[in-house]
Design a protein around this motif. Structure first.
Motif, PDB file in Angstrom:
ATOM      1  N   THR A  81       0.813  -1.216   0.000  1.00  0.00           N
ATOM      2  CA  THR A  81       0.000   0.000   0.000  1.00  0.00           C
ATOM      3  C   THR A  81       0.848   1.269   0.000  1.00  0.00           C
ATOM      4  N   GLU A  82       2.005   1.212   0.629  1.00  0.00           N
ATOM      5  CA  GLU A  82       2.880   2.385   0.651  1.00  0.00           C
ATOM      6  C   GLU A  82       3.315   2.757  -0.766  1.00  0.00           C
ATOM      7  N   ARG A  83       3.677   1.764  -1.564  1.00  0.00           N
ATOM      8  CA  ARG A  83       4.074   2.018  -2.952  1.00  0.00           C
ATOM      9  C   ARG A  83       2.904   2.465  -3.815  1.00  0.00           C
ATOM     10  N   LEU A  84       1.695   2.175  -3.351  1.00  0.00           N
ATOM     11  CA  LEU A  84       0.495   2.607  -4.070  1.00  0.00           C
ATOM     12  C   LEU A  84       0.027   3.995  -3.629  1.00  0.00           C
ATOM     13  N   GLY A  85       0.761   4.610  -2.716  1.00  0.00           N
ATOM     14  CA  GLY A  85       0.441   5.967  -2.303  1.00  0.00           C
ATOM     15  C   GLY A  85      -0.429   6.083  -1.073  1.00  0.00           C
ATOM     16  N   VAL A  86      -0.614   5.004  -0.334  1.00  0.00           N
ATOM     17  CA  VAL A  86      -1.393   5.060   0.904  1.00  0.00           C
ATOM     18  C   VAL A  86      -0.443   5.437   2.036  1.00  0.00           C
ATOM     19  N   GLU A  87      -0.631   6.634   2.581  1.00  0.00           N
ATOM     20  CA  GLU A  87       0.220   7.104   3.678  1.00  0.00           C
ATOM     21  C   GLU A  87      -0.415   6.896   5.045  1.00  0.00           C
ATOM     22  N   ILE A  88      -1.738   6.816   5.077  1.00  0.00           N
ATOM     23  CA  ILE A  88      -2.456   6.725   6.347  1.00  0.00           C
ATOM     24  C   ILE A  88      -3.289   5.451   6.365  1.00  0.00           C
ATOM     25  N   GLU A  89      -3.127   4.687   7.436  1.00  0.00           N
ATOM     26  CA  GLU A  89      -4.004   3.557   7.690  1.00  0.00           C
ATOM     27  C   GLU A  89      -4.398   3.643   9.153  1.00  0.00           C
ATOM     28  N   LYS A  93      -4.529  14.898   4.948  1.00  0.00           N
ATOM     29  CA  LYS A  93      -5.609  15.771   4.457  1.00  0.00           C
ATOM     30  C   LYS A  93      -6.796  14.939   3.962  1.00  0.00           C
ATOM     31  N   ASN A  94      -6.528  13.879   3.182  1.00  0.00           N
ATOM     32  CA  ASN A  94      -7.597  13.012   2.695  1.00  0.00           C
ATOM     33  C   ASN A  94      -8.293  12.288   3.845  1.00  0.00           C
ATOM     34  N   TYR A  95      -7.519  11.844   4.819  1.00  0.00           N
ATOM     35  CA  TYR A  95      -8.088  11.156   5.972  1.00  0.00           C
ATOM     36  C   TYR A  95      -8.981  12.109   6.772  1.00  0.00           C
ATOM     37  N   THR A  96      -8.491  13.318   6.991  1.00  0.00           N
ATOM     38  CA  THR A  96      -9.270  14.321   7.725  1.00  0.00           C
ATOM     39  C   THR A  96     -10.579  14.615   7.003  1.00  0.00           C
ATOM     40  N   ASP A  97     -10.508  14.759   5.692  1.00  0.00           N
ATOM     41  CA  ASP A  97     -11.716  15.001   4.896  1.00  0.00           C
ATOM     42  C   ASP A  97     -12.701  13.841   5.035  1.00  0.00           C
ATOM     43  N   PHE A  98     -12.186  12.632   5.007  1.00  0.00           N
ATOM     44  CA  PHE A  98     -13.031  11.446   5.169  1.00  0.00           C
ATOM     45  C   PHE A  98     -13.747  11.459   6.523  1.00  0.00           C
ATOM     46  N   ILE A  99     -12.996  11.722   7.590  1.00  0.00           N
ATOM     47  CA  ILE A  99     -13.583  11.701   8.934  1.00  0.00           C
ATOM     48  C   ILE A  99     -14.572  12.845   9.125  1.00  0.00           C
ATOM     49  N   VAL A 100     -14.136  14.070   8.795  1.00  0.00           N
ATOM     50  CA  VAL A 100     -14.938  15.263   9.082  1.00  0.00           C
ATOM     51  C   VAL A 100     -16.136  15.404   8.154  1.00  0.00           C
ATOM     52  N   TYR A 140     -18.771  -0.511  15.843  1.00  0.00           N
ATOM     53  CA  TYR A 140     -18.008  -0.945  14.676  1.00  0.00           C
ATOM     54  C   TYR A 140     -16.544  -0.541  14.810  1.00  0.00           C
ATOM     55  N   ILE A 141     -15.695  -1.310  14.115  1.00  0.00           N
ATOM     56  CA  ILE A 141     -14.335  -0.870  13.845  1.00  0.00           C
ATOM     57  C   ILE A 141     -14.172  -0.911  12.334  1.00  0.00           C
ATOM     58  N   LEU A 142     -13.692   0.187  11.783  1.00  0.00           N
ATOM     59  CA  LEU A 142     -13.420   0.276  10.353  1.00  0.00           C
ATOM     60  C   LEU A 142     -11.913   0.284  10.154  1.00  0.00           C
ATOM     61  N   ARG A 143     -11.448  -0.406   9.126  1.00  0.00           N
ATOM     62  CA  ARG A 143     -10.047  -0.263   8.716  1.00  0.00           C
ATOM     63  C   ARG A 143     -10.077   0.666   7.521  1.00  0.00           C
ATOM     64  N   VAL A 144      -9.405   1.798   7.681  1.00  0.00           N
ATOM     65  CA  VAL A 144      -9.480   2.891   6.700  1.00  0.00           C
ATOM     66  C   VAL A 144      -8.087   3.186   6.163  1.00  0.00           C
ATOM     67  N   GLN A 145      -8.004   3.421   4.851  1.00  0.00           N
ATOM     68  CA  GLN A 145      -6.757   3.834   4.217  1.00  0.00           C
ATOM     69  C   GLN A 145      -6.990   5.143   3.473  1.00  0.00           C
ATOM     70  N   ALA A 146      -5.979   6.015   3.512  1.00  0.00           N
ATOM     71  CA  ALA A 146      -6.074   7.297   2.813  1.00  0.00           C
ATOM     72  C   ALA A 146      -4.700   7.680   2.274  1.00  0.00           C
ATOM     73  N   ILE A 172      -2.237   3.610  12.494  1.00  0.00           N
ATOM     74  CA  ILE A 172      -1.205   2.578  12.443  1.00  0.00           C
ATOM     75  C   ILE A 172       0.114   3.264  12.136  1.00  0.00           C
ATOM     76  N   LEU A 173       1.057   3.140  13.042  1.00  0.00           N
ATOM     77  CA  LEU A 173       2.371   3.755  12.864  1.00  0.00           C
ATOM     78  C   LEU A 173       3.334   2.806  12.160  1.00  0.00           C
ATOM     79  N   GLN A 174       3.212   1.517  12.473  1.00  0.00           N
ATOM     80  CA  GLN A 174       4.119   0.530  11.900  1.00  0.00           C
ATOM     81  C   GLN A 174       3.465  -0.842  11.977  1.00  0.00           C
ATOM     82  N   LYS A 175       3.537  -1.605  10.901  1.00  0.00           N
ATOM     83  CA  LYS A 175       3.039  -2.978  10.906  1.00  0.00           C
ATOM     84  C   LYS A 175       4.184  -3.894  11.319  1.00  0.00           C
ATOM     85  N   LEU A 176       4.001  -4.587  12.420  1.00  0.00           N
ATOM     86  CA  LEU A 176       5.028  -5.498  12.900  1.00  0.00           C
ATOM     87  C   LEU A 176       4.759  -6.929  12.465  1.00  0.00           C
ATOM     88  N   LYS A 177       3.497  -7.268  12.300  1.00  0.00           N
ATOM     89  CA  LYS A 177       3.125  -8.596  11.833  1.00  0.00           C
ATOM     90  C   LYS A 177       1.788  -8.491  11.134  1.00  0.00           C
TER      91      LYS A 177
END
Length: 159
Positions: free
Chosen positions: A58-66, A116-123, A106-112, A140-145
């Motif tokens: 996802t990082e190579r696809l431009g997803v900075e926020i999860e 700015k895109n994440y904030t727009d999604f939430i707000v 609910y818990i949602l897993r969200v990618q943005a 998510i700061l870092q995926k360990l597993k």
């Protein structure tokens, strides 16, 4: 369908490499190719194997926020659950929706692509969704597993 040790090994191999050839899979699980293919087709027909998909970087696809986003709903309106799931389920940022126990519904897993895109999604979308009472985000700061799910800790022994 019975999930014996061989079937569990087949599933584990497929989770590691969904593109493995039948010959290589048969070698790994100590079966003939025809017996392996019969078992694989039976696992697919039974619905245990739902499909095959590529895992993407996802990082190579431009997803900075999860983030995992907890959503609590007002439950005083009829049909609140179905309405929420139908609306949120259409949004491309939402990768998964889970109904959970605890303080939220609910818990949602969200990618943005960006904060700015994440904030727009939430707000501008999630917060304005009818019935939403409370939103809490865990970035998510870092995926360990991260492994494919499904075997419920029933990892078969390797041969």
């Amino acid at each position: 369908m019975e999930l014996d040790a061989i079937n569990l090994r087949i599933l584990a191999c497929l989770q590691e490499n969904g593109r493995i050839s039948n010959q290589d899979l048969a070698d790994k699980v100590a079966l003939s190719p025809s017996a392996c293919l019969r078992r694989l087709k039976a696992l697919e027909a039974s619905g245990i194997i739902l499909g095959y998909q590529a895992r993407l970087d996802t990082e190579r696809l431009g997803v900075e926020i999860e983030a995992f986003v907890q959503v609590s709903m007002r439950e005083d309106e009829d049909g609140w659950h179905d309405r929420f799931v139908a609306e949120v389920g259409q949004w491309p940022e939402v990768c998964a929706i889970y109904v959970v126990t605890g303080e939220s519904n609910y818990i949602l897993r969200v990618q943005a692509a960006s904060l700015k895109n994440y904030t727009d999604f939430i707000v501008n979308r999630l917060h304005r969704t009818r019935g939403v009472k409370d939103i809490r985000s865990n970035m998510i700061l870092q995926k360990l597993k991260e492994v494919p799910s499904g075997l419920l800790g029933r990892r078969p022994a390797r041969r």
